[in-house]
Design an enzyme around this catalytic site. Sequence first.
Site, short mmCIF file in Angstrom:
data_model
loop_
_atom_site.label_atom_id
_atom_site.label_comp_id
_atom_site.label_asym_id
_atom_site.label_seq_id
_atom_site.Cartn_x
_atom_site.Cartn_y
_atom_site.Cartn_z
N GLY A 54 0.86 -1.18 0.00
CA GLY A 54 0.00 0.00 0.00
C GLY A 54 0.89 1.22 0.00
CB CYS A 81 5.51 -3.74 0.31
SG CYS A 81 6.22 -2.09 0.22
CE1 TYR A 82 0.76 0.95 5.72
CE2 TYR A 82 -0.51 -1.07 5.92
CZ TYR A 82 -0.24 0.22 6.33
OH TYR A 82 -0.96 0.77 7.35
CG HIS A 170 5.74 -5.03 -4.55
ND1 HIS A 170 4.46 -4.90 -4.04
CD2 HIS A 170 6.45 -4.01 -4.05
CE1 HIS A 170 4.41 -3.82 -3.28
NE2 HIS A 170 5.61 -3.26 -3.27
CD GLU A 172 2.67 -7.70 -5.55
OE1 GLU A 172 3.51 -8.46 -5.04
OE2 GLU A 172 2.37 -6.59 -5.05
CB SER A 222 -23.61 -3.04 -24.06
OG SER A 222 -22.45 -3.84 -23.90
N GLY A 223 -23.37 -5.22 -26.54
CA GLY A 223 -22.46 -5.48 -27.65
C GLY A 223 -21.05 -5.70 -27.13
N GLY A 224 -20.82 -5.34 -25.87
CA GLY A 224 -19.51 -5.55 -25.25
C GLY A 224 -19.35 -7.00 -24.80
CG ASP A 226 -17.39 -7.38 -19.22
OD1 ASP A 226 -16.54 -8.15 -19.70
OD2 ASP A 226 -17.10 -6.30 -18.67
CB SER A 227 -23.60 -7.24 -21.47
OG SER A 227 -23.28 -6.77 -22.75
CE LYS A 373 -13.27 -6.52 -20.94
NZ LYS A 373 -14.49 -5.74 -20.62
#
Length: 604
Positions: A54, A81-82, A170, A172, A222-224, A226-227, A373
Amino acid sequence: MKNRKSIVILDFGGQYAHLIARRVRRLGVYSEIYEAETSAEDLKGAAGIILSGGPQSVYDTNSPKGDPKIFDLGIPVLGICYGLHWMTSVLGGKVKQGGVKEYGKARVSGVGGGASALFKECPEEFSVWMSHGDEAAELPEGFEQVATSDSCNNAAFADETRKFYAVQFHPEVTHTENGDTILKNFIGMTDADPWSVESYSENIKEEIKEQVGDKKVFMLVSGGVDSSVAFTLLDKVLGADRVQGLLVDTGLMRKNEVEDIQEAFKDLGLPNLRVEDASEEFFANLKDVYEPEEKRKIIGQTFLDVQKRVSEEMGLTVENGWMLGQGTIYPDTIETGGTKHADQIKTHHNRVEAVQKMIDQGLVIEPLKDLYKDEVRELGEELGLPHDLVWRHPFPGPGLGVRILCAGKEVPSAKCQVPNLELGTWNLELNCSVLPVKSVGVQGDGRTYRHAIAFFSDEPCVIDEELWKKATEIPNKDPEINRVLKCTSHSNPVEFVFTTGYITLERADLLRKADAIVTEEMHNAELYEKIWQFPVVLLPFGTVEGGQSIVLRPIESTDAMTANAVHLPENVLKKMTERIMSLDGIDLVFLDLTSKPPGTIEWE
Ligand code: XMP
């Protein structure tokens, strides 16, 4: 906690928690992000806990604090780290406030003969990515040093008996060597359940059936990506007679977008998508509208009106047993970390008040809400959606509406300080010119609405390092400018002829053609899937009366909060420019070199 064993990431701020969560998933086990303050009681079912990094110091008054009782749960804990600092201070060690911040690459060397279970199979010495000011000066009781670096004595330490580990760097981040090995070693000490898109889609089917019960689901498509994926999944689980999709054709979609979606669902045997062509209504409402915010409001309102009209017409109401489906994905749902401890808070449109109320009443189903995603894309392919649809770039809700710039009768004026230029004139020495349109940007925490400046050179499609530097410098120095462009169609500044105009079908069609050329050329160059997004923008001026311009805006990003302009190869840029210049009505082509901030991804 859900009834599965996950690696829980406690989010201490910044973007780190998402990075860790995704890495852990890719390594094949479940991960979930929780607020740093989550009580130990609520974390009892976790397989292991990772304390994220963080941006703050544990000494800051308002810095995030976890529940110290998590160390009594008998679960392996890894502090990064944090997370390391907080863990050290809570368990009785000492954290030293660093005078200097250490950013970037560092070398760590193992101590104790590499015996720590966390460093199993790591070499004696390797490169890592550090970003810290503070560090552990005294270790808590029971811990031993595992690694050191040049500037940080306690770069890693462990209490092997209790399975508590801490790393200052880090693991990651991709620049850290052996990061995956370290995370894998930690995961290996836990009983986290295996994760895969296949197992997810198996489990989620039962959850969908349980949550929907005997209701039916209405979804805006929507055409995207995800939907479309969410709609397909709901359809496959509940059956087409219990799901109804609505796609509103705003007239502001990409070329063939509506047809491609219809075709894809038809091929999957899903007949339950209603397409409502409302384009005339949208264009009528946008007549004589020039201001970006007003355009957005009108598009949003028209969308709601059409949706309401159609859903009432079809009887898709809560009273009739319908609930709402949404394609919300994991990053959209996290109100903690990344947002809670970050400076900027953004309300996602899937979480506006009216929707939140329905969520509280159990009337919203979001089958992708645990996915990232890339995982949504993988699931989409598994469900049989076409590859090209699944890999489509994100597209804003208002569509081409925010990419068609409009101009009233009055040509805006400005005096720019850096090149000392009035609008419309040009600086011969610098070979640049300020454009007679404004676009939206973001600087500090606020929105800006300023001019773009365009540079010209003998080799229009070559962008030299000097110009990339100017793209950063000029918006920082000049309060009138927030974008820097390179003209890719002309070598020398030209006289701009301004054409008044609002959003019309003709202008949308022209932009659709230019946008389709860009998409095709990016596919030809095998670059399309390598970048986040590539808005193509239409500007209301050219070199002759009625002429217009196109701006190319390729960007790379991981979350759209910040972005960098992409360095396109010269041949690709040249080909795109030539093809766009051959369109009737296009006189000029520009490439946008601005990062976000100071520019936004979209121009409006
Ligand atoms: P900006 O322009 O703010 O865009 O840098 C960030 C990301 O959000 C998308 N975008 C939108 N998406 N409705 C959406 O669903 C909107 O009104 C909207 N405005 C911008 C943009 O395409 C980019 O990916």
